[in-house]
Design an enzyme around this catalytic site. Structure first.
Site, PDB file in Angstrom:
ATOM      1  N   LYS A 121       0.852  -1.194   0.000  1.00 19.13           N
ATOM      2  CA  LYS A 121       0.000   0.000   0.000  1.00 19.13           C
ATOM      3  C   LYS A 121       0.882   1.236   0.000  1.00 19.13           C
ATOM      4  O   LYS A 121       1.685   1.432   0.901  1.00 19.13           O
ATOM      5  CB  LYS A 121      -0.908  -0.018   1.236  1.00 19.13           C
ATOM      6  CG  LYS A 121      -1.788   1.206   1.366  1.00 19.13           C
ATOM      7  CD  LYS A 121      -2.900   0.985   2.369  1.00 19.13           C
ATOM      8  CE  LYS A 121      -3.722   2.247   2.583  1.00 19.13           C
ATOM      9  NZ  LYS A 121      -4.841   2.033   3.519  1.00 19.13           N
ATOM     10  N   ASP A 226     -13.449   4.595   9.907  1.00 16.53           N
ATOM     11  CA  ASP A 226     -13.808   4.476   8.493  1.00 16.53           C
ATOM     12  C   ASP A 226     -14.273   3.042   8.267  1.00 16.53           C
ATOM     13  O   ASP A 226     -13.898   2.392   7.297  1.00 16.53           O
ATOM     14  CB  ASP A 226     -12.591   4.804   7.621  1.00 16.53           C
ATOM     15  CG  ASP A 226     -12.990   5.274   6.227  1.00 16.53           C
ATOM     16  OD1 ASP A 226     -14.196   5.493   6.001  1.00 16.53           O
ATOM     17  OD2 ASP A 226     -12.100   5.407   5.368  1.00 16.53           O
TER      18      ASP A 226
HETATM   19  P1  ADP Z   1      -7.599   3.612   1.371  1.00 16.34           P
HETATM   20  O1  ADP Z   1      -7.038   4.008   2.697  1.00 16.34           O
HETATM   21  O2  ADP Z   1      -7.026   4.479   0.303  1.00 16.34           O
HETATM   22  O3  ADP Z   1      -9.081   3.504   1.364  1.00 16.34           O
HETATM   23  P2  ADP Z   1      -7.428   0.715   1.591  1.00 16.34           P
HETATM   24  O4  ADP Z   1      -6.459   0.208   2.575  1.00 16.34           O
HETATM   25  O5  ADP Z   1      -8.852   0.733   2.007  1.00 16.34           O
HETATM   26  O6  ADP Z   1      -6.988   2.156   1.073  1.00 16.34           O
HETATM   27  O7  ADP Z   1      -7.265  -0.145   0.271  1.00 16.34           O
HETATM   28  C1  ADP Z   1      -7.983   0.126  -0.930  1.00 16.34           C
HETATM   29  C2  ADP Z   1      -8.418  -1.139  -1.604  1.00 16.34           C
HETATM   30  O8  ADP Z   1      -7.298  -1.964  -1.904  1.00 16.34           O
HETATM   31  C3  ADP Z   1      -9.302  -2.000  -0.720  1.00 16.34           C
HETATM   32  O9  ADP Z   1     -10.647  -1.666  -0.851  1.00 16.34           O
HETATM   33  C4  ADP Z   1      -9.018  -3.398  -1.221  1.00 16.34           C
HETATM   34  O10 ADP Z   1      -9.799  -3.696  -2.347  1.00 16.34           O
HETATM   35  C5  ADP Z   1      -7.567  -3.338  -1.655  1.00 16.34           C
HETATM   36  N1  ADP Z   1      -6.678  -3.839  -0.585  1.00 16.34           N
HETATM   37  C6  ADP Z   1      -6.124  -3.125   0.410  1.00 16.34           C
HETATM   38  N2  ADP Z   1      -5.349  -3.881   1.209  1.00 16.34           N
HETATM   39  C7  ADP Z   1      -5.405  -5.137   0.705  1.00 16.34           C
HETATM   40  C8  ADP Z   1      -4.815  -6.400   1.083  1.00 16.34           C
HETATM   41  N3  ADP Z   1      -4.005  -6.534   2.125  1.00 16.34           N
HETATM   42  N4  ADP Z   1      -5.113  -7.469   0.315  1.00 16.34           N
HETATM   43  C9  ADP Z   1      -5.912  -7.355  -0.752  1.00 16.34           C
HETATM   44  N5  ADP Z   1      -6.498  -6.211  -1.144  1.00 16.34           N
HETATM   45  C10 ADP Z   1      -6.259  -5.099  -0.444  1.00 16.34           C
HETATM   46 MG    MG Z   2     -10.249   2.161   2.336  1.00 15.97          MG
END
Ligand code: ADP
Ligand code: MG
Length: 586
Positions: A121, A226
């Site tokens: 991320k 959130d």
């Molecule tokens: P933000 O803080 O920008 O909302 P998120 O952490 O919610 O970011 O991640 C955005 C998207 O990425 C999630 O909705 C999911 O679909 C995907 N995602 C995030 N972390 C993972 C993970 N560890 N494994 C698989 N998909 C992930």
């Molecule tokens: Mg998110």
């Protein structure tokens, strides 16, 4: 944004050196003056400018001439620095497809050497998002010195710290693997965000599980803030994983109840709409289908909460109170700003303190950079050493295997080996055995322990740097309050207490100034102590580390020499076949 990691391969050591120099300059400049980049990078005459051109070509930097000639990192440049560091640490070896675009992040798959896929991320705070855009902009107008680089790094650090802590408390979260700059590496969740799910086998069970998580979080002193269908993942077995933690707050937050209720409401709303669940508490809905009792909506006040958990977890991760405040203020879009209060304005000036100490900081930064470079070099040395031994072993193993096959296995008459063939074969086997026996583990551990020694110094130096910042800001605070005391003193005579006031404001202020003076001195002496610890540690770690690593290498080389000599002597004995054997040697 496209993340073309192939570019990584074309970047040289100098490219990264200049990129890092811009990053360092950005700690106190929005746009880093070209000369400063050149000074921090410390490349040979004119070297920096050639490199800068290259970095601009790959869009890792942005050239800004609006106020003066300078550069800033682009998100891509920052991505590359983080990725390079993590790859060097051996966390992963390749970047794959993008799997998510969050509100303020990009998520990619990354692969480890053994093929395991993880999630990466990259935080992108400050990217235009629909989360409180307006208030955020208003907020940033007051604090233009807040860079996206700083905020994104804080968001990653906080997210990583929470993911780790939550996992330790058995919450269903991805496994936190590593973190660098604005980048968090975690396990890949097999599943999809709840928002994509149209049907569930057991909506009630899932609903209760999710509400249970919100309640248990509060018991541990935390509110997600959130918590909704976008940040809850579910797999085919209906296993839940919660993600996305940078905005979490403590239950002692002034708006804690509102955030808690909002998280709960999001879940109720989603389940009501998506799975047609209805709850008794919707009084006008008489036709209750699902028996969720009226008291099922958890009440924030009824939960026994551990209000200090958040502070403890963050402190343990090295996250300072100021950093926490900076990030919270940004994320909440300035909702809780009480900027006008006397107590709150000091953090606003911190960037200036750093600015005025630029020369001192420069040498400190350079020193930190050099230490980090040294650490990286030793890491690479270790890596190359292991590769070298492995390559030799692989070579001789394939050679012996190939000989065995071609000399004996495919020979029409295996018994009819010539003396000549046997000698070559036994020579190779001898060689194979000798290489197998060389004590490379001891030598590689020697390099590794040297690496640990240097790492200790780097960590201590970073700690010292942090303490210096604390001490500088405390001193500044004290000086500010002392100046305002002088103002008050000239306004009131020592004995005149203004009518209607029980206490003399000068005495009150003086006590406060005295207190701050004590604090400033305390922080200063802590910094001085940190400096002497760094010195002692540097000396001690190097004194211990150098002989150790040299001993290990000398020992290794002399065993290798002996082994090779004995193999060589055997080869010499082969006599007339000697010429043939020599040709096999690498
Ligand atoms: P933000 O803080 O920008 O909302 P998120 O952490 O919610 O970011 O991640 C955005 C998207 O990425 C999630 O909705 C999911 O679909 C995907 N995602 C995030 N972390 C993972 C993970 N560890 N494994 C698989 N998909 C992930
Ligand atoms: Mg998110």
């Amino acid at each position: 944004m496209k993340l073309d990691v192939n570019v990584l391969r074309y970047l040289s050591k100098d490219d990264f050196r200049v990129l890092t120099a811009v990053e360092m300059g950005m700690r106190n400049h929005e746009i880093v003056p070209s000369e400063l980049v050149d000074r921090i990078a410390g490349l040979k005459h004119g070297g920096t400018y050639k490199v800068l051109k290259n970095l601009l070509k790959y869009k890792l930097l942005h050239h800004d001439r609006s106020k003066y000639d300078g550069f800033r990192l682009t998100y891509l440049g920052y991505d590359f620095l983080a990725i390079k560091t993590l790859v060097n640490r051996g966390v992963f070896t390749g970047v794959g497809r993008q799997i998510g675009v969050g509100k303020e992040s990009d998520i990619f798959e990354v692969a480890q050497e053994d093929g395991t896929i993880l999630a990466m991320k990259l935080h992108r705070l400050g990217r235009t998002s629909f989360r409180a855009v307006k208030s955020k902009r208003d907020y940033l107008r007051h604090r233009s010195s807040f860079s996206w680089l700083y905020l994104s790094r804080l968001a990653a650090l906080k997210e990583f710290a929470f993911m780790k802590a939550l996992e330790e408390h058995d919450f269903p979260v991805p496994k936190a693997i590593d973190c660098n700059r604005h980048c968090v590496i975690m396990s890949l969740v097999q599943g999809y965000p709840m928002v994509q799910v149209k049907q569930l086998q057991n909506p009630e069970t899932i609903f209760e599980k999710i509400i249970g998580i919100v309640v248990r979080l509060a018991e541990h002193g935390l509110i997600h803030c959130d918590f909704n269908e976008f940040n809850i993942m579910i797999d085919d077995e209906e296993k839940i994983t919660m993600i996305d933690f940078p905005q979490m707050v403590s239950v002692s937050h002034q708006n804690a109840q509102m955030y808690f209720d909002r998280d709960i409401e999001c879940i109720f709303k989603f389940f009501r709409k998506r799975f047609n669940m209805s709850f008794q508490e919707d009084r006008d809905d008489e036709t209750t289908e699902v028996e969720v009792d009226e008291n099922s909506r958890p009440s924030f006040y009824d939960i026994t909460k551990d209000a200090n958990a958040l502070d403890r977890e963050l402190e343990a991760s090295g996250f300072t109170k100021k950093e926490q405040n900076d990030l919270d203020k940004f994320i909440e879009g300035g909702m809780e700003k009480n900027k006008d209060s006397d107590e709150d304005d000091e953090s606003d000036d911190e960037e200036e303190t750093v600015e005025s100490n630029e020369e001192g900081n420069l040498s400190e930064m350079r020193s930190l950079q050099l230490q980090e470079e040294l650490e990286l070099e030793i890491q690479q040395w270790h890596h190359s050493f292991c590769n070298l031994v492995k390559a030799q072993r692989d070579y001789i193993q394939s050679l012996t295997g190939w000989l065995r096959l071609s000399l004996f296995q495919f020979s029409k008459n295996p018994l009819a080996r010539s003396n000549y063939e046997s000698k070559i074969y036994s020579f190779c086997e001898e060689w194979h055995l000798a290489i197998d026996r060389i004590p490379d583990k001891v030598a590689s551990e020697g390099i590794n322990s040297f690496l640990t020694a240097v790492h200790g110094i780097v960590a201590q130096q970073a700690e010292e740097h942090k303490q210096k910042k604390r001490s500088d800001s405390m001193l500044k605070d004290f000086e500010k309050k002392a100046a305002s005391l002088r103002g008050l003193e000239s306004k009131y005579s020592p004995y005149s207490v203004p009518e209607g006031r029980k206490k003399n404001p000068v005495i009150e202020k003086r006590a406060k100034v005295e207190f701050l003076k004590g604090k400033a001195e305390e922080e200063k002496s802590k910094h001085e102590k940190a400096v002497s610890v760094t010195r002692a540690m540097t000396l001690n770690n190097l004194q211990m580390g150098f002989p150790h690593v040299f001993q290990a290498m000398v020992g290794f080389s002399s065993v290798c020499m002996q082994a090779f000599e004995s193999v060589y002597n055997q080869a010499k004995c082969i006599g007339e076949e000697q010429e043939e054997v020599k040709r096999l040697l690498p």
